[in-house]
Design a protein around this motif. Structure first.
Motif, mmCIF file in Angstrom:
data_model
loop_
_atom_site.group_PDB
_atom_site.id
_atom_site.type_symbol
_atom_site.label_atom_id
_atom_site.label_comp_id
_atom_site.label_asym_id
_atom_site.label_seq_id
_atom_site.Cartn_x
_atom_site.Cartn_y
_atom_site.Cartn_z
ATOM 1 N N LEU A 124 51.556 71.274 83.402
ATOM 2 C CA LEU A 124 51.381 70.820 84.782
ATOM 3 C C LEU A 124 52.743 70.434 85.345
ATOM 4 N N GLU A 125 52.999 70.730 86.619
ATOM 5 C CA GLU A 125 54.307 70.485 87.216
ATOM 6 C C GLU A 125 54.183 69.671 88.500
ATOM 7 N N ALA A 126 55.283 68.993 88.829
ATOM 8 C CA ALA A 126 55.333 68.251 90.094
ATOM 9 C C ALA A 126 55.151 69.219 91.258
ATOM 10 N N GLY A 127 54.353 68.830 92.235
ATOM 11 C CA GLY A 127 54.072 69.684 93.383
ATOM 12 C C GLY A 127 52.785 70.466 93.243
ATOM 13 N N ASP A 128 52.236 70.517 92.026
ATOM 14 C CA ASP A 128 50.965 71.211 91.823
ATOM 15 C C ASP A 128 49.838 70.504 92.559
ATOM 16 N N LYS A 129 48.829 71.291 92.953
ATOM 17 C CA LYS A 129 47.610 70.729 93.529
ATOM 18 C C LYS A 129 46.429 71.165 92.669
ATOM 19 N N ASP A 152 44.403 74.652 80.580
ATOM 20 C CA ASP A 152 43.469 73.895 79.750
ATOM 21 C C ASP A 152 44.156 72.604 79.308
ATOM 22 N N ILE A 153 43.606 71.466 79.758
ATOM 23 C CA ILE A 153 44.253 70.174 79.504
ATOM 24 C C ILE A 153 43.245 69.218 78.873
ATOM 25 N N PRO A 154 43.558 68.600 77.733
ATOM 26 C CA PRO A 154 42.676 67.583 77.148
ATOM 27 C C PRO A 154 42.667 66.315 78.007
ATOM 28 N N VAL A 155 41.501 65.742 78.195
ATOM 29 C CA VAL A 155 41.353 64.485 78.947
ATOM 30 C C VAL A 155 41.371 63.332 77.953
ATOM 31 N N GLY A 156 42.204 62.336 78.206
ATOM 32 C CA GLY A 156 42.306 61.194 77.299
ATOM 33 C C GLY A 156 41.054 60.340 77.292
ATOM 34 N N ASP A 157 40.991 59.443 76.320
ATOM 35 C CA ASP A 157 39.842 58.550 76.214
ATOM 36 C C ASP A 157 39.755 57.573 77.385
ATOM 37 N N ASP A 158 40.863 57.440 78.134
ATOM 38 C CA ASP A 158 40.853 56.570 79.321
ATOM 39 C C ASP A 158 40.546 57.347 80.593
ATOM 40 N N GLY A 159 40.215 58.647 80.470
ATOM 41 C CA GLY A 159 39.853 59.444 81.637
ATOM 42 C C GLY A 159 41.034 59.916 82.449
ATOM 43 N N THR A 160 42.225 60.020 81.828
ATOM 44 C CA THR A 160 43.417 60.497 82.537
ATOM 45 C C THR A 160 44.057 61.626 81.737
ATOM 46 N N ILE A 161 44.966 62.374 82.404
ATOM 47 C CA ILE A 161 45.692 63.448 81.715
ATOM 48 C C ILE A 161 47.197 63.206 81.721
ATOM 49 N N GLY A 162 47.674 62.247 82.547
ATOM 50 C CA GLY A 162 49.078 61.870 82.476
ATOM 51 C C GLY A 162 49.964 62.358 83.595
ATOM 52 N N PHE A 163 49.605 62.089 84.841
ATOM 53 C CA PHE A 163 50.492 62.401 85.961
ATOM 54 C C PHE A 163 50.377 61.323 87.031
ATOM 55 N N TYR A 164 51.421 61.236 87.851
ATOM 56 C CA TYR A 164 51.419 60.330 88.991
ATOM 57 C C TYR A 164 51.067 61.127 90.239
ATOM 58 N N GLN A 165 50.241 60.538 91.073
ATOM 59 C CA GLN A 165 49.764 61.250 92.256
ATOM 60 C C GLN A 165 50.627 60.970 93.481
ATOM 61 N N ASN A 166 50.654 61.913 94.368
ATOM 62 C CA ASN A 166 51.241 61.733 95.692
ATOM 63 C C ASN A 166 50.086 61.634 96.686
ATOM 64 N N ARG A 167 49.925 60.474 97.273
ATOM 65 C CA ARG A 167 48.818 60.274 98.218
ATOM 66 C C ARG A 167 49.160 60.894 99.562
ATOM 67 N N GLU A 168 48.361 61.814 99.993
ATOM 68 C CA GLU A 168 48.586 62.451 101.291
ATOM 69 C C GLU A 168 47.804 61.685 102.354
ATOM 70 N N ILE A 169 48.339 60.509 102.664
ATOM 71 C CA ILE A 169 47.705 59.616 103.639
ATOM 72 C C ILE A 169 48.824 58.857 104.340
ATOM 73 N N ALA A 170 48.733 58.726 105.642
ATOM 74 C CA ALA A 170 49.850 58.203 106.445
ATOM 75 C C ALA A 170 49.619 56.753 106.853
ATOM 76 N N TYR A 171 50.345 55.858 106.202
ATOM 77 C CA TYR A 171 50.327 54.446 106.592
ATOM 78 C C TYR A 171 51.334 54.218 107.715
ATOM 79 N N VAL A 172 51.036 53.276 108.588
ATOM 80 C CA VAL A 172 51.952 52.887 109.659
ATOM 81 C C VAL A 172 52.723 51.659 109.187
ATOM 82 N N SER A 173 54.019 51.682 109.336
ATOM 83 C CA SER A 173 54.827 50.517 108.963
ATOM 84 C C SER A 173 55.824 50.220 110.080
ATOM 85 N N ARG A 174 56.108 48.940 110.232
ATOM 86 C CA ARG A 174 57.088 48.536 111.245
ATOM 87 C C ARG A 174 57.669 47.190 110.884
ATOM 88 N N ASP A 175 58.876 46.925 111.364
ATOM 89 C CA ASP A 175 59.530 45.634 111.178
ATOM 90 C C ASP A 175 59.281 44.772 112.403
#
Length: 437
Positions: free
Chosen positions: A238-243, A284-307
């Motif tokens: 699995l690679e960064a940028g994959d969906k 084909d990827i084994p799923v761990g006993d904790d229900g994860t496979i080992g990657f960090y997600q990029n959330r495609e959701i836009a938060y508004v921020s301001r100072d």
């Protein structure tokens, strides 16, 4: 180590709050020429002390409060040996009622000012970040167990609260809403508007820390941001940028779908359909006993921020500080109405320590200290003998009627108040201890 960090933050926070509270009493007393015999952070036995002028400054071994001893005042020390003699000009009891009232309000006022300054500082340092309604309703919500009990379903788009428009996701479970009554949501579900009622006692369930993260959450699209080295995902390629588009042939679009599917496939090797550079591949990827496979997600959701500008931070911080007081008032109303279990609502030192957390986060530390400063001001203003509010109540009576309560009455009232406070302290400590198990 986490416990030590929690305790350390609690002790530092309480020391700051007690110190500024008692300093407020002392400064007001000294400004009116009253003799201040003792200033203590913590209760006896004394572990350190230093005499400076007429005042002994000390630190007590019991860090759950503090006191200022003003000559001629009936306080928690119940020292009445000087009250039989004529009052000296420097004594508390010799001063006009309005001066004594200001002295008793001094601690409360300084706690309020401290809370406001902290919230202004947090607003200036952090600004704000939020998920706007429009972004939330692109994909709707994820309903967890408690959310489903309320009547929400995953995919719902929330249109209004109590028939009124709202601005951000946090409004949906705001403290002001949770402490209200007869609340409801207007939801768009399968093209139809549905009304979801919030029971008046819902805050009782929400007050349980274990439930707070399992009500509702925003739903989002996702992609692979990075891979954990040596993980199952890394070994499978699995690679960064994959969906991830499907698991075992079942479509996966949102992250909650991925999580729930993997949770059901723990310990199994499954086939992931991956979109990579506009091409579909299978891994084909084994799923761990904790229900994860080992990657960090990029959330495609836009938060508004301001100072915030300094002026905006003053407005925002002051509003946030007094919102704490208002929410405490509404919380008391809920308890009186029976909608809230007192055991879940009153927190003692043990539970307060858990609010700080097991890691030292200065931003969270000052947020909790600011909140506690406003709560301390509110609680001290309650008209209970032995609290500042009890003294304020009797002094207000004296100013309005022109009749001062007798020293015997004040002494007995102080004793009653001490019994109430000690009983309350015992209750919250026992309640905190039980809640740990």
């Amino acid at each position: 180590m986490e416990t030590l960090i929690m305790v350390g933050q609690l002790l530092l926070g309480l020391s700051i709050l007690v110190g500024v509270h008692e300093w407020g009493h002392m400064v007001a007393a000294k400004s009116f020429g009253m003799r201040v015999e003792k200033f203590s952070i913590g209760f006896p036995p004394k572990i350190w002390g230093k005499q400076i002028g007429e005042t002994e400054y000390s630190i007590g071994a019991i860090p759950l409060g503090g006191f200022v001893k003003i000559t001629g005042m009936i306080d928690e020390s119940l020292d009445t040996k000087t009250l039989s003699a004529e009052p000296e000009p420097y004594e508390f009891r010799a001063k006009p009622a309005w001066q004594r009232l200001i002295v008793m309000m001094g601690g409360i006022i300084v706690n309020v000012v401290t809370g406001i300054i902290i919230f202004i500082g947090l607003a200036l340092a952090n600004g704000e970040a939020y998920l706007p309604k429009e972004e939330l309703n692109k994909h709707g919500i994820v309903a967890y167990d408690l959310g489903e009990q309320l009547g929400f379903q995953t995919g719902d788009k929330i249109l209004a609260i109590n028939g009124q428009d709202y601005e951000r996701f946090s409004d949906l479970m705001s403290p002001d809403l949770l402490l209200g009554t007869d609340n409801y949501y207007t939801v768009l579900r399968d093209g139809k508007e549905v009304r979801v009622e919030m029971p008046n006692d819902f805050i009782d369930k929400f007050a349980d820390k274990k439930n707070r993260e399992f009500v509702i959450a925003p739903r989002w699209l996702f992609s692979v941001e990075s891979i954990m080295p040596g993980s199952n995902a890394d070994k499978a390629g699995l690679e960064a940028g994959d969906k991830i588009t499907a698991i075992n042939g079942k479509e996966v679009k949102y992250f909650d779908q991925l999580s729930s599917t993997l949770d059901q496939l723990k310990g199994q090797t499954v086939t992931f359909e991956i979109s990579r550079n506009d091409e579909l591949i299978n891994l084909d990827i084994p799923v761990g006993d904790d229900g994860t496979i080992g990657f960090y997600q990029n959330r495609e959701i836009a938060y508004v921020s301001r100072d915030f500008t300094f002026g905006e931070a003053i407005s925002e911080g002051t509003y946030n500080a007094f919102a704490v007081v208002w929410l405490n008032i509404k919380g008391f109303q809920k308890m009186i109405a029976g909608d809230v279990d007192v055991r879940k609502s009153l927190s003692g030192p043990i539970r307060i320590a858990t609010f700080f957390g097991g890691t030292w986060d200065w931003n969270n530390f000052w947020r909790i200290v600011g909140l506690l400063s406003m709560v301390l001001a509110f609680m001290n203003f309650l008209p209970i003998p032995a609290l500042d509010g009890g003294h304020v109540m009797f002094l207000t009576w004296e100013i309005v009627t022109g009749r001062k309560p007798s020293d015997r009455f004040l002494e007995n009232a102080q004793k009653v108040g001490m019994v109430i406070l000690l009983s309350l302290m015992a209750f919250v400590i026992i309640n905190d201890t039980i809640s740990l198990f």
